[in-house]
Design an enzyme around this catalytic site. Sequence first.
Site, PDB file in Angstrom:
ATOM      1  N   GLU A  82      11.365  16.307  14.021  1.00 27.84           N
ATOM      2  CA  GLU A  82      11.743  16.262  12.653  1.00 27.84           C
ATOM      3  C   GLU A  82      11.201  17.344  11.870  1.00 27.84           C
ATOM      4  O   GLU A  82      10.039  17.708  11.760  1.00 27.84           O
ATOM      5  CB  GLU A  82      11.346  14.988  11.854  1.00 27.84           C
ATOM      6  CG  GLU A  82      11.952  13.493  11.979  1.00 27.84           C
ATOM      7  CD  GLU A  82      11.531  12.622  11.011  1.00 27.84           C
ATOM      8  OE1 GLU A  82      10.450  12.321  11.215  1.00 27.84           O
ATOM      9  OE2 GLU A  82      12.086  12.181  10.142  1.00 27.84           O
ATOM     10  N   LYS A 111       0.871  -1.123  -0.099  1.00 23.25           N
ATOM     11  CA  LYS A 111      -0.095  -0.162  -0.212  1.00 23.25           C
ATOM     12  C   LYS A 111       0.760   1.142  -0.104  1.00 23.25           C
ATOM     13  O   LYS A 111       1.560   1.578   0.883  1.00 23.25           O
ATOM     14  CB  LYS A 111      -1.017   0.007   1.324  1.00 23.25           C
ATOM     15  CG  LYS A 111      -1.856   1.104   1.116  1.00 23.25           C
ATOM     16  CD  LYS A 111      -2.340   1.717   2.393  1.00 23.25           C
ATOM     17  CE  LYS A 111      -1.267   2.565   2.835  1.00 23.25           C
ATOM     18  NZ  LYS A 111      -1.124   4.084   2.213  1.00 23.25           N
ATOM     19  N   GLU A 151      10.766   1.267  10.158  1.00 27.41           N
ATOM     20  CA  GLU A 151      11.654   2.294   9.508  1.00 27.41           C
ATOM     21  C   GLU A 151      10.893   3.625   9.880  1.00 27.41           C
ATOM     22  O   GLU A 151      10.197   4.053   9.161  1.00 27.41           O
ATOM     23  CB  GLU A 151      12.206   2.030   8.165  1.00 27.41           C
ATOM     24  CG  GLU A 151      13.519   2.394   7.882  1.00 27.41           C
ATOM     25  CD  GLU A 151      13.422   4.045   7.419  1.00 27.41           C
ATOM     26  OE1 GLU A 151      13.703   4.805   8.292  1.00 27.41           O
ATOM     27  OE2 GLU A 151      13.368   4.342   6.334  1.00 27.41           O
ATOM     28  N   CYS A 179      14.060  11.027   6.399  1.00 29.74           N
ATOM     29  CA  CYS A 179      14.069  10.583   7.876  1.00 29.74           C
ATOM     30  C   CYS A 179      15.473  10.659   8.287  1.00 29.74           C
ATOM     31  O   CYS A 179      16.075  10.845   9.333  1.00 29.74           O
ATOM     32  CB  CYS A 179      13.779   9.218   8.027  1.00 29.74           C
ATOM     33  SG  CYS A 179      14.330   7.983   6.846  1.00 29.74           S
TER      34      CYS A 179
HETATM   35  O1  LIG Z   1      12.530   8.940   5.157  1.00 24.50           O
HETATM   36  C1  LIG Z   1      13.455   7.967   4.948  1.00 24.50           C
HETATM   37  C2  LIG Z   1      13.722   7.316   3.584  1.00 24.50           C
HETATM   38  C3  LIG Z   1      14.933   6.880   3.734  1.00 24.50           C
HETATM   39  C4  LIG Z   1      15.291   7.224   2.430  1.00 24.50           C
HETATM   40  C5  LIG Z   1      17.154   6.590   2.342  1.00 24.50           C
HETATM   41  O2  LIG Z   1      17.315   5.119   1.938  1.00 24.50           O
HETATM   42  O3  LIG Z   1      18.065   6.880   2.246  1.00 24.50           O
END
Ligand SMILES: O=CCCCC(=O)O
Length: 483
Positions: free
Chosen positions: A387, A180, A256, A290
Amino acid sequence: MSETAASKVKTQLFIGGEWRDAEGGRTLDVHNPATEEVLASVADASVADGAAALSAAAAAQADWAKTAPRDRSEMLRKAFELLTERADFFAELMTLEMGKPLAEAKGEVVYGSEFFRWFAEEAVRISGRWSTAPNGATRLVTMKQPVGPCLMITPWNFPLAMGTRKIGPALAAGCTMVVKPAAETPLTMLALAELVQEVGVPAGVLNVITTSDSGGVMEPLIRDSRARKLTFTGSTNVGRNLVEQSAEQLLRVSMELGGNAPFIVFDDADIDKAVEGAMLAKMRNIGEACTAANRFFVHESVAAEFSKKFAEKMAEMTVGNGMDDGVTVGPLITAKAVAGVQELLDDATSRGAKVVTGGTPVEGKGFFFTPTVLTDVPGDARMAAEEIFGPVAGIQTFTDEDDVIARANATEFGLVGYFFTQDFSRAIRVSEALEYGMVGVNQGIVSNPAAPFGGVKASGFGREGGFEGIEEYLETKYVGLAL
Ligand SMILES: O=CCCCC(=O)O
């Protein structure tokens, strides 16, 4: 609707190898954040559509698990090649629906496709162990088997790579899945589903549902005993809810989640390299990552030089529609995102932070914010704890190594930390002391398909990519053999 890559994408749900409308023919509009225009309308899945997708994944699981690893590997390799061939198309799609500048979107196609190549190579290296029990009486055999049907919830900021990073290892391991994508950026995932179908992945192995009601559609699937794993990339708050829901069936879970990355510049750093790293760590993906540097800690003795050079580079960036030549900063994803960045900035300045460059949204259509550098950001500013997810960099100073490590670690998050030093012993010491899943030393980016990506603390658990990535989709079975 424009005659663009967006108009070439199939906009239905992809379930059991077929493209079909959502129940009741419901659709949801996808917008271009640079122009605010509607790019396309895609199927808006209901709870029943979600259940149909999981039924398809569950029905396909046993046969897919039996496929020869070499066949799964070849399909992934082909998918890597097709993605590479179609890089321009996928890049345009991402720029249109997410906003990142075209050059960065092309970079994401390279990054995202590499997960397919990496896991094509891993698919044929899944192995177990044979050993003799300490008492010599039995033989201990371990084997790896696919976890089973997986639920994947992917974010809007990396519409392709966050998909391939989950789909690649799942296909390699022999798992089926329901994916999704985010409601803001469903087109890239729908185009990817078509490509995966083209390379011969059997019906039902990959199912894609797009919906405006992520929580309502996914929760029943998470609570359904046919699902065996949930993998999510997104905010920590949503992740916490999903983990709670997963507890009912005790799903395998990979999370994550958010970050609050420190970026430390020591007094012995190469300042020009640190500025280069800062640009990457802060401005990759318009700061909407992130992994984005969220708190800059610069040694007092080099703070003036670093801040000046960094602010100059930020001021040189060109803000605009990511489809236009020369643009290096695209729009944020929504008007709400712009308002959120502005709020954090106002909070910091009201506590004494000073704006060196930028500091304002851009008037007119689209959700743009100027690249901003702040100095004198106090430790109690909201942006030191939350963030930012936008092109705003807040600088604080320090004088002592132990103190800066303590400040860098003083956050609930633990995804990635960056630091710049030319002292080898310090590089080792600080790498070990930072409470983060990933550390970048003298570099402003750590993401690499061959490396284990993931965090600790409120940044989640599980690793994506590297040798560890496929393990998230495998169970270890032990067989005891009596002589
Ligand atoms: O927001 C996180 C995505 C991670 C992107 C990456 O793999 O650097």
